[in-house]
Design a protein around this motif. Structure first.
Motif, PDB file in Angstrom:
ATOM      1  N   GLY A 299      19.925  59.568   7.434  1.00  0.00           N
ATOM      2  CA  GLY A 299      19.895  60.294   8.700  1.00  0.00           C
ATOM      3  C   GLY A 299      18.499  60.377   9.288  1.00  0.00           C
ATOM      4  O   GLY A 299      18.315  60.215  10.511  1.00  0.00           O
ATOM      5  N   ARG A 300      17.514  60.628   8.452  1.00  0.00           N
ATOM      6  CA  ARG A 300      16.129  60.701   8.944  1.00  0.00           C
ATOM      7  C   ARG A 300      15.652  59.342   9.452  1.00  0.00           C
ATOM      8  O   ARG A 300      14.887  59.261  10.408  1.00  0.00           O
ATOM      9  CB  ARG A 300      15.223  61.212   7.829  1.00  0.00           C
ATOM     10  N   ARG A 301      16.087  58.282   8.795  1.00  0.00           N
ATOM     11  CA  ARG A 301      15.669  56.946   9.209  1.00  0.00           C
ATOM     12  C   ARG A 301      16.182  56.593  10.601  1.00  0.00           C
ATOM     13  O   ARG A 301      15.497  55.915  11.368  1.00  0.00           O
ATOM     14  CB  ARG A 301      16.186  55.908   8.207  1.00  0.00           C
ATOM     15  N   VAL A 302      17.392  57.023  10.913  1.00  0.00           N
ATOM     16  CA  VAL A 302      18.008  56.607  12.180  1.00  0.00           C
ATOM     17  C   VAL A 302      18.011  57.721  13.219  1.00  0.00           C
ATOM     18  O   VAL A 302      18.606  57.568  14.293  1.00  0.00           O
ATOM     19  CB  VAL A 302      19.450  56.104  11.945  1.00  0.00           C
ATOM     20  N   GLY A 303      17.373  58.839  12.923  1.00  0.00           N
ATOM     21  CA  GLY A 303      17.298  59.927  13.886  1.00  0.00           C
ATOM     22  C   GLY A 303      18.599  60.665  14.083  1.00  0.00           C
ATOM     23  O   GLY A 303      18.887  61.157  15.170  1.00  0.00           O
ATOM     24  N   HIS A 304      19.383  60.744  13.006  1.00  0.00           N
ATOM     25  CA  HIS A 304      20.668  61.456  13.063  1.00  0.00           C
ATOM     26  C   HIS A 304      20.628  62.521  11.958  1.00  0.00           C
ATOM     27  O   HIS A 304      20.965  62.249  10.816  1.00  0.00           O
ATOM     28  CB  HIS A 304      21.828  60.483  12.839  1.00  0.00           C
ATOM     29  N   PRO A 305      20.230  63.755  12.287  1.00  0.00           N
ATOM     30  CA  PRO A 305      20.050  64.793  11.261  1.00  0.00           C
ATOM     31  C   PRO A 305      21.318  65.031  10.440  1.00  0.00           C
ATOM     32  O   PRO A 305      22.446  64.893  10.934  1.00  0.00           O
ATOM     33  CB  PRO A 305      19.693  66.035  12.077  1.00  0.00           C
ATOM     34  N   ALA A 306      21.119  65.380   9.167  1.00  0.00           N
ATOM     35  CA  ALA A 306      22.222  65.673   8.254  1.00  0.00           C
ATOM     36  C   ALA A 306      21.932  67.009   7.565  1.00  0.00           C
ATOM     37  O   ALA A 306      21.650  67.057   6.364  1.00  0.00           O
ATOM     38  CB  ALA A 306      22.375  64.554   7.234  1.00  0.00           C
TER      39      ALA A 306
END
Length: 340
Positions: A299-306
């Motif tokens: 998620g951090r790599r692709v800008g999608h928080p988890a």
């Protein structure tokens, strides 16, 4: 004749190694601490729904006690957070053909990564030329030293295995995979050889996201609801990252028989997975960083928080470090901590 050197002969490694040895396949189990010492002294006891056997499988506590052979296959079955140290320890061990030293394990032997998560294949590829990813579906538990409970029936487990990375000698890889399939099938398992195992491992990763909730909550109800929230978040993250994941229908069909988890006489009614076992035994560590933490990383790599998976990762790590036991947390406490 192939010999399987099982590095990390705990629940999964002990189950696989014990089942193979019980069918006459040559194995060498590697285990530390009381578990390793008990197996050296008394053998490995496998407790299954339909049988209990004690297998006098050869066991050592580390590579210093091993003379690796050119026909060995290494099977890594530690927890994922232990994988780098274990692989580092074994990569430079000498391999012999009769009495002649022919090279290092990393150059001469294949390694099968039979671990949860999706990180161990890359870890192994830093050291070994031939890495084979393994997706493991096997309900096995280790509570007491020298004993593994295998609850799968009629199959003991299902394994999807393929070469990780580009094969230089495809014929040799195919021969190895067929040999593994033959040996492990004879031991009561189903071995499937897909072109690419990683979509299967990502699907298994989604299932394993519930391990932390089970470990923290124990018998307390409500784990499934919270686990499903983590899985929903994970699917969104993996889709955003365009990571291929085996479909639920295909996964369900592949492990249908092995999913028949049956009671084993004389064992506790409630037995959990790998993360539950870590807290139950008070090991002081837990593999959640490579399960829910993997979703947080993607998620951090692709800008999608988890946020759910990020928070449960921290909570599980804290529980392991502080000696919490399964069930020390209620579902309301956990829901509040996760902001749900």
């Amino acid at each position: 004749m192939t010999r399987y050197v099982i590095v990390g002969a705990g629940a999964i490694g002990g189950a696989v190694g014990g089942l193979l040895a019980n069918e006459g396949t040559e194995v060498l189990l590697v285990a530390r601490g009381d578990h390793g010492r008990t197996m050296i002294d008394k053998g490995l006891t496998l407790r299954c729904p339909d049988a209990t056997v004690t297998v006098p499988a050869p066991t050592v506590t580390g590579p210093e006690d091993v003379r690796l052979r050119s026909d060995d296959v290494l099977v890594l079955a530690t927890k994922t957070h232990q994988a780098d140290a274990a692989i580092n320890q074994w990569a430079d061990v000498g391999v012999y053909d009769n009495d002649e030293l022919i090279g290092r394990a990393a150059d001469r032997l294949p390694i099968l990564t039979a671990l949860n998560g999706v990180a161990s294949e890359e870890i192994a590829l830093r050291y070994f030329d031939r890495v084979f990813g393994v997706c493991v579906w096997m309900p096995a538990v280790m509570i007491e030293p020298g004993e593994v409970i295998v609850r799968g029936a009629p199959l003991r487990g299902v394994f999807h295995i393929s070469r990780y990375g580009t094969a230089v000698d495809g014929e040799a890889d195919a021969e190895l995979l067929k040999s593994v399939q033959t040996d492990w099938t004879a031991a009561g398992c189903n071995v499937v050889l897909p072109d690419d195992v990683m979509p299967w491992k990502y699907r298994k990763l989604i299932s394993n996201l519930g391990n932390a909730f089970q470990a923290l909550l124990g018998d307390n109800p409500g784990a499934e609801e919270l686990s499903e929230a983590a899985r929903t978040e994970a699917r969104e993250v993996l889709a955003a990252a365009r990571i291929q994941v085996t479909s639920d229908d295909e996964e369900r069909a592949a492990r249908q028989d092995a999913a028949q988890v049956k009671p084993v006489p004389g064992t506790p009614q409630h037995l959990g997975g790998s993360s539950w076992q870590s807290l139950f035994r008070g090991s002081g560590n837990i593999e959640t960083d490579y399960l829910n933490g993997e979703i947080a990383l993607v998620g951090r790599r692709v800008g999608h928080p988890a946020p759910i998976n990020s928070r449960i990762t921290a909570l599980a790590r804290h529980a392991a470090h502080t000696g919490q036991r399964p069930g020390d947390v209620t579902v309301d406490q956990l829901r509040t901590a996760l902001g749900l």
